[in-house]
Scaffold this motif. Structure first.
Motif, mmCIF file in Angstrom:
data_model
loop_
_atom_site.group_PDB
_atom_site.id
_atom_site.type_symbol
_atom_site.label_atom_id
_atom_site.label_comp_id
_atom_site.label_asym_id
_atom_site.label_seq_id
_atom_site.Cartn_x
_atom_site.Cartn_y
_atom_site.Cartn_z
ATOM 1 N N ARG A 216 -11.175 7.430 -26.817
ATOM 2 C CA ARG A 216 -10.582 7.740 -28.115
ATOM 3 C C ARG A 216 -9.761 9.031 -28.080
ATOM 4 N NH1 ARG A 216 -14.546 6.031 -33.136
ATOM 5 N NH2 ARG A 216 -15.051 3.937 -32.398
ATOM 6 N N GLN A 252 -11.876 0.887 -27.382
ATOM 7 C CA GLN A 252 -11.980 2.096 -28.196
ATOM 8 C C GLN A 252 -10.618 2.747 -28.462
ATOM 9 O OE1 GLN A 252 -14.949 3.134 -29.595
ATOM 10 N NE2 GLN A 252 -15.629 1.190 -28.723
ATOM 11 N N TYR A 255 -9.009 2.321 -32.240
ATOM 12 C CA TYR A 255 -9.436 3.008 -33.461
ATOM 13 C C TYR A 255 -8.539 4.192 -33.805
ATOM 14 C CZ TYR A 255 -13.476 0.020 -32.906
ATOM 15 O OH TYR A 255 -14.273 -1.085 -32.771
#
Length: 658
Positions: A216, A252, A255
């Motif tokens: 992320r 991930q 996001y």
């Protein structure tokens, strides 16, 4: 040669071993003392690392507990063992307190991570790998009640949400100070080690947390090595749990960035949509990121390339996906189409027009044809360059162009408000010239039919449209102008001709009477409600409230008392035939699919019956005896007859009086 009787031995003579001399105790001791010895050295002192922070932290906790434990006894003048503290001991303790006050404070865990990262991080990748491994060992103490919770739709921040915010910030800052090569190496290490540990049945919380923070924080490290991880996913595709773990780790990136999430879904997850074990997770991930970024879909505009979009388009409208997956993906299709078309549709739809046109075949399925024609209409209405492109593709896609022209002709009332009429007319004229040239060669019948379609559409374009809106605007404006002029020229509102006209014909009186009646009854109803509603509310509350409370208490008590029995019955029933209940769930799903399928079948037959009914009504009623022309003739004939009878009656009365 030796003479007889005098033999000699040929060869070397053996040396006689010396006899062992017996040593005394003093000689032995002196011999042992004079022997050389190996002196052991002190162990090499270890360098300080980040893991010293754990030891320091435990020492601080132990010292704090000891101080709290014996604080009361020390204040009372006693030693921990119960004896009194002498003056000399008190002085020694005071001196020790001063010394401890002068010593520097020990560094906390977070500061230790930061300091060690500055020293070792940029030069040694093993330090970060060790941190990941140690953290995974420490986090292994967490009870994994639901090992698949991280795969659920509502647990997007799990398992990083288990950590405190301070620790998360420290780890994020440490990872942010790293270069891209180190992060790529650590990402690959975490994914492969996570797969190995999960296969051995060990906990992988630490690796998942680091993967979540790492990916992320730096989505580019996944996109740069996407082909490598694509091969990893392909190698573990037959093992759903391991495959979904890798997909979760790579997913991930979606996001913080929708563009990166769409790229990972297209490259990694879309090929697995047809898999029963993995397809549900892939579709769930797409639903999650699209709902999370539903207000910012334009940020990922153009990320779905032309070939990728039409590959997905064909799969979606084909038969290669299971029914449930296809329906859910169809619900996401408008958002995917918006992302593929991009933000600047006035310049991007020209690239999609040829692919849409090739799919507008006459034998296209009924489900696909409306979508293709709708997309073609969007291209023509939003991107004016598509008209010129259509002229270039006309001869190669003659049948598809005929389908599109017939669609425009059949829906002309709606299409004329969307299309540029001037460009459409020029395009049709170009088609007419092309048809004339093509009719002289082979397939003259197709070119002539296209000429007929173009001529019909040109006639509809040349036919003037009745200006209903202009007429209504003119009538309303005229009425408003007449009323305003009449009121302006009159002294008062009652003196205006319109008010006097309404009064003369009783319209104003009727309206006033209706208004008075409405006000009268409204006052009666409002007064009755104002008086009686509180009374009836109190009666109902006093009557029903105790009963409701008792019933609620009884239900709660019954639920609590029967909890043990319900659990026993459920376990007993399930233990009789555990496999039956699983089969029941499968058969219920099959029944639901069967009902849905035949519901669509019934709906289709209802639509066909409605169509036949409409054609029958149109042929036998609307265009038959009850057609507009026939009704108009009947009304005209009736009006003439009434007029004639009226004139005859008036003439008869006049002759009678005279």
């Amino acid at each position: 040669m030796a003479s007889a009787g005098n033999w000699s031995v040929v060869g070397k003579t053996k040396k006689t071993k010396g006899q062992n001399q017996n040593l005394t105790k003093a000689q032995r001791k002196q011999f042992v003392d004079n022997m050389p010895r190996i002196a052991p050295l002190d162990p090499v002192k270890e360098d300080s690392t980040i893991y010293d922070a754990f030891v320091i932290r435990e020492q601080q906790r132990y010292e704090r507990k000891q101080q709290e434990k014996f604080a009361d006894k020390i204040e009372a003048g006693k030693e921990p063992n119960g004896k009194g503290i002498s003056d000399g001991a008190m002085k020694k303790k005071n001196v020790q307190k001063k010394k401890t006050e002068q010593t520097p404070k020990k560094k906390p865990f977070e500061d230790g991570i930061k300091e060690q990262s500055k020293v070792h991080f940029h030069e040694n990748q093993l330090w970060l790998k060790g941190l990941v491994t140690i953290s995974n060992i420490n986090w292994a103490l967490v009870t994994e009640r639901n090992t698949e919770k991280y795969l659920k739709k509502e647990s997007t921040d799990y398992p990083a949400s288990l950590m405190k915010k301070g620790c998360t910030k420290v780890l994020t800052s440490v990872l942010a100070d790293c270069n891209a090569a180190t992060l790529e190496h650590v990402l690959y290490f975490c994914i492969m080690t996570m797969l190995d540990e999960s296969q051995n049945g060990n906990s992988t919380y630490g690796y998942k947390i680091f993967l979540q923070l790492l990916v992320r924080g730096s989505p580019d490290i996944v996109l740069s090595k996407l082909q490598q991880y694509k091969e990893i996913v392909r190698s573990v595709q037959n093992r759903p749990e391991r495959c979904m773990s890798v997909m979760w780790a790579l997913g991930q990136v979606g996001y913080p960035s929708l563009r990166a999430g769409i790229r990972v879904w297209l490259e990694i997850m879309q090929p697995c949509l047809g898999s029963k074990a993995i397809g549900n997770f892939c579709l769930q991930y797409l639903e999650t990121i699209l709902s999370l970024h539903s207000k910012n879909l334009d940020q990922a505009g153009g990320e779905i390339k032309l070939r990728e979009f039409f590959g997905l388009f064909d799969v979606l409208h084909g038969q290669g996906l299971p029914g449930d997956v296809r329906k859910r993906l169809m619900a996401l299709y408008p958002q995917l189409k918006r992302i593929a078309h991009g933000k600047n549709v006035d310049s991007s739809l020209r690239n999609f027009f040829p692919s849409y046109l090739t799919r507008a075949n006459p034998d296209t399925s009924k489900e696909l044809k409306p979508e293709v024609l709708s997309c073609l209409m969007d291209c023509l209405s939003k991107d004016k360059h598509t008209y010129a492109l259509w002229c270039q593709l006309y001869t190669k896609h003659l049948r598809q162009s005929r389908v599109l022209l017939l669609h425009i002709s059949n829906n002309w009332e709606r299409a004329r408000g969307l299309l540029d009429l001037k460009l459409l007319q020029q395009t049709l004229m170009t088609f007419m010239r092309t048809n004339e040239e093509g009719s002289q060669g082979k397939n003259a019948g197709e070119w002539e039919s296209m000429t007929t379609v173009c001529e019909d559409l040109l006639k509809k374009m040349s036919k003037p449209r009745f200006p209903w809106r202009l007429l209504m605007f003119f009538l309303i404006s005229t009425v408003i102008a007449v009323v305003a002029y009449d009121v302006y020229t009159s002294k008062t509102l009652k003196d205006s001709k319109i008010v006097r006209f309404l009064e003369a014909y009783g319209v104003l009186g009727v309206l006033q009477k209706i208004w008075t009646t409405l006000v009268y009854y409204a006052d009666i109803i409002f007064g009755w409600l104002q008086v009686n509603v509180p009374v009836y509310y109190e009666k109902v509350y006093n009557t029903v409230a105790p009963v409701v409370v008792k019933v609620a208490e009884a239900l709660v008590q019954f639920w609590d008392n029967t909890k043990q029995h319900r659990t026993y019955v459920a376990e007993k029933v399930y233990s009789f035939a555990p496999s039956v209940w699983d089969e029941v769930g499968k058969y219920l799903a099959l029944c639901w699919d069967f009902i849905l399928e035949y519901t669509y079948w019934i709906q289709g037959h209802i639509a066909i019956c409605y169509k036949h009914t409409y054609h029958w009504v149109e042929k036998n009623i609307i265009q038959g005896d009850f057609s507009t022309h026939y009704v108009q003739q009947t009304l005209t004939w009736s009006a003439n007859k009434v007029q004639n009878f009226t004139l005859s009656a008036v003439e008869w009365c006049r002759q009678l009086w005279t």
